[in-house]
Design an enzyme around this catalytic site. Sequence first.
Site, PDB file in Angstrom:
ATOM      1  N   GLU A 181       0.851  -1.185   0.000  1.00 21.20           N
ATOM      2  CA  GLU A 181       0.000   0.000   0.000  1.00 21.20           C
ATOM      3  C   GLU A 181       0.890   1.240   0.000  1.00 21.20           C
ATOM      4  O   GLU A 181       1.789   1.374   0.826  1.00 21.20           O
ATOM      5  CB  GLU A 181      -0.904   0.004   1.233  1.00 21.20           C
ATOM      6  CG  GLU A 181      -1.863   1.180   1.250  1.00 21.20           C
ATOM      7  CD  GLU A 181      -2.903   1.092   2.355  1.00 21.20           C
ATOM      8  OE1 GLU A 181      -3.514   2.123   2.656  1.00 21.20           O
ATOM      9  OE2 GLU A 181      -3.098  -0.003   2.915  1.00 21.20           O
ATOM     10  N   GLU A 305     -10.281   4.700   9.730  1.00 22.04           N
ATOM     11  CA  GLU A 305     -10.550   4.395   8.324  1.00 22.04           C
ATOM     12  C   GLU A 305     -11.104   2.983   8.133  1.00 22.04           C
ATOM     13  O   GLU A 305     -10.723   2.248   7.231  1.00 22.04           O
ATOM     14  CB  GLU A 305      -9.287   4.604   7.493  1.00 22.04           C
ATOM     15  CG  GLU A 305      -8.759   6.027   7.547  1.00 22.04           C
ATOM     16  CD  GLU A 305      -7.533   6.255   6.707  1.00 22.04           C
ATOM     17  OE1 GLU A 305      -7.418   7.325   6.094  1.00 22.04           O
ATOM     18  OE2 GLU A 305      -6.655   5.358   6.668  1.00 22.04           O
ATOM     19  N   ARG A 338      -1.208   3.865  16.970  1.00 18.54           N
ATOM     20  CA  ARG A 338      -1.260   5.006  16.048  1.00 18.54           C
ATOM     21  C   ARG A 338      -2.405   5.956  16.411  1.00 18.54           C
ATOM     22  O   ARG A 338      -3.518   5.522  16.691  1.00 18.54           O
ATOM     23  CB  ARG A 338      -1.424   4.533  14.598  1.00 18.54           C
ATOM     24  CG  ARG A 338      -0.225   3.787  14.072  1.00 18.54           C
ATOM     25  CD  ARG A 338      -0.423   3.342  12.635  1.00 18.54           C
ATOM     26  NE  ARG A 338       0.008   4.345  11.662  1.00 18.54           N
ATOM     27  CZ  ARG A 338      -0.745   4.814  10.681  1.00 18.54           C
ATOM     28  NH1 ARG A 338      -2.005   4.427  10.553  1.00 18.54           N
ATOM     29  NH2 ARG A 338      -0.266   5.676   9.816  1.00 18.54           N
ATOM     30  N   ARG A 350     -11.029  18.104  10.647  1.00 13.31           N
ATOM     31  CA  ARG A 350     -10.199  16.919  10.857  1.00 13.31           C
ATOM     32  C   ARG A 350      -8.882  17.267  11.540  1.00 13.31           C
ATOM     33  O   ARG A 350      -8.291  16.428  12.229  1.00 13.31           O
ATOM     34  CB  ARG A 350      -9.952  16.243   9.509  1.00 13.31           C
ATOM     35  CG  ARG A 350      -9.074  15.013   9.574  1.00 13.31           C
ATOM     36  CD  ARG A 350      -9.126  14.255   8.282  1.00 13.31           C
ATOM     37  NE  ARG A 350      -7.880  13.586   7.981  1.00 13.31           N
ATOM     38  CZ  ARG A 350      -7.625  12.967   6.848  1.00 13.31           C
ATOM     39  NH1 ARG A 350      -8.533  12.934   5.889  1.00 13.31           N
ATOM     40  NH2 ARG A 350      -6.460  12.376   6.638  1.00 13.31           N
ATOM     41  N   LYS A 374       1.550  11.134  13.391  1.00 13.36           N
ATOM     42  CA  LYS A 374       2.076  11.679  12.141  1.00 13.36           C
ATOM     43  C   LYS A 374       2.603  13.091  12.375  1.00 13.36           C
ATOM     44  O   LYS A 374       2.124  13.803  13.252  1.00 13.36           O
ATOM     45  CB  LYS A 374       0.984  11.692  11.068  1.00 13.36           C
ATOM     46  CG  LYS A 374       0.566  10.302  10.620  1.00 13.36           C
ATOM     47  CD  LYS A 374      -0.373  10.349   9.417  1.00 13.36           C
ATOM     48  CE  LYS A 374      -0.709   8.929   8.955  1.00 13.36           C
ATOM     49  NZ  LYS A 374      -1.486   8.907   7.704  1.00 13.36           N
ATOM     50  N   ASP A 379      -2.405  14.554   7.074  1.00 13.25           N
ATOM     51  CA  ASP A 379      -1.951  13.261   6.537  1.00 13.25           C
ATOM     52  C   ASP A 379      -0.789  13.435   5.568  1.00 13.25           C
ATOM     53  O   ASP A 379      -0.960  13.333   4.354  1.00 13.25           O
ATOM     54  CB  ASP A 379      -3.112  12.554   5.826  1.00 13.25           C
ATOM     55  CG  ASP A 379      -2.786  11.111   5.454  1.00 13.25           C
ATOM     56  OD1 ASP A 379      -1.714  10.633   5.854  1.00 13.25           O
ATOM     57  OD2 ASP A 379      -3.600  10.476   4.771  1.00 13.25           O
ATOM     58  N   GLU A 401       5.889   9.828  13.372  1.00 19.53           N
ATOM     59  CA  GLU A 401       5.789   9.028  12.155  1.00 19.53           C
ATOM     60  C   GLU A 401       5.938   9.944  10.944  1.00 19.53           C
ATOM     61  O   GLU A 401       5.099  10.812  10.696  1.00 19.53           O
ATOM     62  CB  GLU A 401       4.441   8.296  12.099  1.00 19.53           C
ATOM     63  CG  GLU A 401       4.243   7.460  10.838  1.00 19.53           C
ATOM     64  CD  GLU A 401       2.898   6.738  10.815  1.00 19.53           C
ATOM     65  OE1 GLU A 401       2.597   6.055  11.809  1.00 19.53           O
ATOM     66  OE2 GLU A 401       2.158   6.870   9.826  1.00 19.53           O
ATOM     67  N   GLU A 407       3.658   9.258  -1.021  1.00 22.05           N
ATOM     68  CA  GLU A 407       2.225   9.142  -1.296  1.00 22.05           C
ATOM     69  C   GLU A 407       1.629  10.456  -1.798  1.00 22.05           C
ATOM     70  O   GLU A 407       0.851  10.474  -2.738  1.00 22.05           O
ATOM     71  CB  GLU A 407       1.505   8.691  -0.028  1.00 22.05           C
ATOM     72  CG  GLU A 407       0.001   8.597  -0.158  1.00 22.05           C
ATOM     73  CD  GLU A 407      -0.674   8.189   1.141  1.00 22.05           C
ATOM     74  OE1 GLU A 407      -1.911   8.139   1.159  1.00 22.05           O
ATOM     75  OE2 GLU A 407       0.037   7.934   2.143  1.00 22.05           O
ATOM     76  N   HIS A 535      -4.257  19.078   0.651  1.00 22.84           N
ATOM     77  CA  HIS A 535      -5.249  18.037   0.357  1.00 22.84           C
ATOM     78  C   HIS A 535      -6.060  18.354  -0.900  1.00 22.84           C
ATOM     79  O   HIS A 535      -7.289  18.246  -0.916  1.00 22.84           O
ATOM     80  CB  HIS A 535      -6.190  17.847   1.547  1.00 22.84           C
ATOM     81  CG  HIS A 535      -6.718  16.438   1.670  1.00 22.84           C
ATOM     82  ND1 HIS A 535      -7.739  15.953   0.872  1.00 22.84           N
ATOM     83  CD2 HIS A 535      -6.367  15.419   2.492  1.00 22.84           C
ATOM     84  CE1 HIS A 535      -8.003  14.706   1.208  1.00 22.84           C
ATOM     85  NE2 HIS A 535      -7.178  14.346   2.186  1.00 22.84           N
ATOM     86  N   TRP A 557     -12.506  13.605   2.737  1.00 23.55           N
ATOM     87  CA  TRP A 557     -11.700  13.029   1.660  1.00 23.55           C
ATOM     88  C   TRP A 557     -11.845  13.859   0.375  1.00 23.55           C
ATOM     89  O   TRP A 557     -11.354  13.454  -0.669  1.00 23.55           O
ATOM     90  CB  TRP A 557     -12.103  11.579   1.399  1.00 23.55           C
ATOM     91  CG  TRP A 557     -11.677  10.639   2.494  1.00 23.55           C
ATOM     92  CD1 TRP A 557     -10.874  10.912   3.553  1.00 23.55           C
ATOM     93  CD2 TRP A 557     -12.053   9.260   2.640  1.00 23.55           C
ATOM     94  NE1 TRP A 557     -10.713   9.810   4.363  1.00 23.55           N
ATOM     95  CE2 TRP A 557     -11.432   8.772   3.819  1.00 23.55           C
ATOM     96  CE3 TRP A 557     -12.853   8.392   1.905  1.00 23.55           C
ATOM     97  CZ2 TRP A 557     -11.575   7.457   4.264  1.00 23.55           C
ATOM     98  CZ3 TRP A 557     -13.005   7.076   2.360  1.00 23.55           C
ATOM     99  CH2 TRP A 557     -12.367   6.617   3.508  1.00 23.55           C
TER     100      TRP A 557
END
Length: 713
Positions: A181, A305, A338, A350, A374, A379, A401, A407, A535, A557
């Site tokens: 992934e 998620e 996490r 968020r 993170k 993200d 992290e 990504e 984003h 999203w």
Amino acid sequence: MNLFTKYLHSVTLSLSKGIQKIACLLLLSIPLFTQAEDGYKLWLRYDKITDKAQQSYYAPRLKTVYADLSDPSVKVAADELQLAVKSLLGFTPVVKAAGTGSQGLTLTIDPKTEGINEEGFSVSTTPKGIHIKARSGAGVLYGVFNLLKNIQTGADPNVTSSPEIQRRLLNHWDNHNGTIERGYAGMSLWKWYELPERIDPRYIDYARANASIGINGTVLNNVNASARFLTHEYLGKVKALADAFRPYGIRVYLSVNFAAPRILGKLKDADPLNPEVQKWWADKTKEIYDLIPDFGGYLVKANSEGEPGPMDYGRTHADGANMLAAAVKPYNGIIMWRAFVYAPDPKGDRFKAAYEEFKPFDGKFADNVILQVKNGPIDFMPREPVSPLFSAMEKTPVSLEFQVTQEYLGWATHWVYLAPMFEEVLKTDTHVKGSGSTLSGILKGDTFGYKMTAMAGVANTGSDRNWTGHPMTQANWYTLGRLAWDTRLTSESIADEWIRQTLTRNNAAVETIRKSMMKTREIYVNYTSPFGLHHVMGEGHHFGPEPWLDKAARPDWTAVYYHRVDSTGIGFNRTATGSNALAQYPGGLVEVYQDEATCPEPFLLWFHHVRWDRPMKSGLSFWNDFVKHFYEGARQVQDLQAEWQSVKAQVPPEIFNNVEARLQTQYKEAVWWRDACVLYFQTHSKMPVPAPYKAPERTLEEVKKLVDIYHIR
């Protein structure tokens, strides 16, 4: 001679002398099929030292190695020395039993060594020798790799060093079916179908590479974990990898599926307060430690998620983490829980989610639980403010992290050196205890007195011959290890080390490549996310621009959720008049961001809805400066192309050609980003593209169709 060459030689013997001469000439022109330098060796190329002074200095000091080979880590350290010195200096050191000769290299384990911690080392030189001393075999190994680095880079070999972070990990998002992934360099390194019987030699090279930069742990599988990894079948495979990695100081960890007791154990639920569930985890954990006594512990993504977790049963994150912590506690294992948890709230922010989920439980986690956070609150965006959780968890240790795989940074077609980003994050002043309280101080345990410290990076490795797809992104793997060892290192110094070990030692070429590397992250930000835009990438695949995205399975999203564009301006108001996410930070950091007039421009759109006509430090209006960044970012990729061309003669041809082609793709995709964002946001600003830039040749509708042309969905 290889077999094919021998065959041709035998054929020529049966020919006439005249034809023999012709055949011999042809024979000499046939390549011996040696592997070109394509990046496989990473920063462990060990190119021959040509500097005469270095040769004369190191040759006598490395002729003989004295070492106690009963320690597995010292044994692999001696093996590495023989391999490296043969390549660097042209001879193979003689390895002798432990002792100190009149000249040579001595490797010593002394648990009472002062001035270093358990994994630290000291390297000292004498008129005829070198002495590497450490408290453990792993420390000796790190000292050997440090010496080899300094030989190649021309640095002073005399060093005393200890890692600042205890657990320095790669998180692999590899699946049991061989896929990865967010992997952009082929399939998984782990050939599960061959394990445990066959240990691929690549596993050893992977371990060597990690040990050389101080990485001491690897989480083998995806955080979206399959319960299959906890079956007896797969635990035998994990044991084989653990045995292979152990001499290199690397512990293995597993991501676990919280519902495993129900999936594998056939229990009615996975409720962490259910005694049967607790017993199942205790028994499974004992099974693991019976196979792998130094197993590191579990990494858990829960209630995030769609992944199962304790909240499925009305329990808390502390309930879930502490149940697992109790299972690994007898074996000195840890739980990395996490904090990437956020509920789908169309009216919320968020940004605030992780803080709201975990701050109430500060001090309620077991002492062998560490929260893995993170670097930013959303993200892995190209630029984010640091997560408020780092300054909030005073009684619960937190691990940082980072994402090494790209990504949100152009996958494997965009050259983005991540050290400047990592350095920016680590040096952020959190103001948690007044000015000067850096994030690195929190991570190291200095600020809150953490007894357990960790830093992790989501790995960018894969089955591609050069490991990372884009050859230049090997530097990001290298950076993670170096900064986890020493958070004070600079991006420039890390780049210099990596280039000299990986690409070339030509000083002019090193300088050119280093300057290019230092620009790449900002260039990417310019053509994708200037001034804190975030984003706006495509849904799901997270590749390419889709700032118009307004429909998805959940509101956060989409792109419009974040950029909040309208006719007056753009950006997410997170001050007291908006979502008030800023209130989660200490007061000093609130002061940095809350006033639009003084907020650092790179973070403007993270915290403010900015008017299109707002004056900027450049003297331009926001709209004109915004558009300028997209255009200049794309143009700067052409600068990278020219700079790369200038070092062609100094870089291995296969690596040069690989990067050259990817830069061509990067420019094409940078223009795609530029056109998509400028054209879309222009529909709201109603303002022209400022001079001297020309409006995109294609329309917004044509750009939108690229999503289908690129077969992204």
